[in-house]
Design a protein around this motif. Structure first.
Motif, PDB file in Angstrom:
ATOM      1  N   GLU A  89       0.829  -1.253  -0.169  1.00 35.29           N
ATOM      2  CA  GLU A  89       0.093  -0.030  -0.170  1.00 35.29           C
ATOM      3  C   GLU A  89       0.972   1.262   0.027  1.00 35.29           C
ATOM      4  O   GLU A  89       1.528   1.544   0.879  1.00 35.29           O
ATOM      5  N   ASP A  90       0.645   2.232  -0.902  1.00 31.57           N
ATOM      6  CA  ASP A  90       1.616   3.252  -1.058  1.00 31.57           C
ATOM      7  C   ASP A  90       1.139   4.511  -0.269  1.00 31.57           C
ATOM      8  O   ASP A  90       1.774   5.531  -0.111  1.00 31.57           O
ATOM      9  N   GLU A  91      -0.022   4.474   0.449  1.00 29.62           N
ATOM     10  CA  GLU A  91      -0.671   5.487   1.153  1.00 29.62           C
ATOM     11  C   GLU A  91      -0.013   5.324   2.495  1.00 29.62           C
ATOM     12  O   GLU A  91      -0.396   4.417   3.056  1.00 29.62           O
ATOM     13  N   ASP A 114      -3.167  -3.130  -2.885  1.00 32.13           N
ATOM     14  CA  ASP A 114      -3.580  -2.043  -3.287  1.00 32.13           C
ATOM     15  C   ASP A 114      -3.414  -2.140  -4.700  1.00 32.13           C
ATOM     16  O   ASP A 114      -2.461  -3.048  -5.304  1.00 32.13           O
ATOM     17  N   MET A 142      -3.420   0.875  -7.379  1.00 33.32           N
ATOM     18  CA  MET A 142      -2.790   1.925  -7.881  1.00 33.32           C
ATOM     19  C   MET A 142      -1.378   2.241  -7.239  1.00 33.32           C
ATOM     20  O   MET A 142      -1.289   2.766  -6.132  1.00 33.32           O
ATOM     21  N   GLU A 176      -9.157   1.844  -4.355  1.00 32.98           N
ATOM     22  CA  GLU A 176     -10.088   3.122  -4.762  1.00 32.98           C
ATOM     23  C   GLU A 176     -10.896   2.881  -6.067  1.00 32.98           C
ATOM     24  O   GLU A 176     -11.838   3.534  -6.100  1.00 32.98           O
ATOM     25  N   LYS A 202     -12.166   1.308  -1.099  1.00 30.50           N
ATOM     26  CA  LYS A 202     -11.856   2.249  -0.076  1.00 30.50           C
ATOM     27  C   LYS A 202     -12.763   3.368  -0.578  1.00 30.50           C
ATOM     28  O   LYS A 202     -13.236   3.733  -1.678  1.00 30.50           O
TER      29      LYS A 202
HETATM   30 CA    CA Z   1      -2.500   3.452  -4.191  1.00 32.42          CA
END
Ligand code: CA
Length: 136
Positions: free
Chosen positions: A13-15, A57, A59, A88, A109
């Protein structure tokens, strides 16, 4: 009943804020966690650490989550690890692609952590049954 070894959950997950929250909630429910922030690191850690479940995730930097999913499913060692996509992207077409790529579950999400934990528990339970593992 017995004490089970802690399950390791790989979070790709990049967030940063979301990955911290995921770690917090999963650890609170007794899971060990490992976070990486891009698809390439996700593949590497999956192969090196052999997690019990992967939260993915879509993206993502470097390698898109759908491609990560496809590559994991093509890897003999990772073929059976449960993958929960957390994205998302909420169109039906994307969900279908994710599941077609071999994901076991798909959540969009925003989501409720309680539901995520529930689904993680269910995926691990199901995997234990399929693996034929015994309570010991
Ligand atoms: Ca992402």
């Amino acid at each position: 009943m017995s004490i089970e070894t802690e399950k390791l959950i790989l979070i790709i997950e990049d967030e940063a804020d979301l990955s911290k929250l995921l770690e917090f909630h999963l650890q609170h429910h007794g899971y060990e966690t490992l976070v990486v922030h891009d698809g390439m690191a996700g593949l590497n850690e999956a192969i090196q650490r052999a997690p019990d479940l992967i939260i993915l995730d879509l993206m993502l930097p470097k390698i898109h989550g759908l491609e990560v999913c496809r590559l994991l499913r093509n890897s003999p060692a990772m073929r059976h690890v449960p993958i929960l996509i957390l994205s998302e992207l909420h169109t039906t077409a994307t969900k279908i692609r994710g599941l077609d790529m071999g994901a076991d579950d798909y959540m969009t999400k925003p989501f409720e952590f309680a539901e995520l934990i529930s689904r993680v528990n269910a995926l691990l339970r199901r995997q234990r049954c399929e693996a034929g593992a015994q309570w010991n």
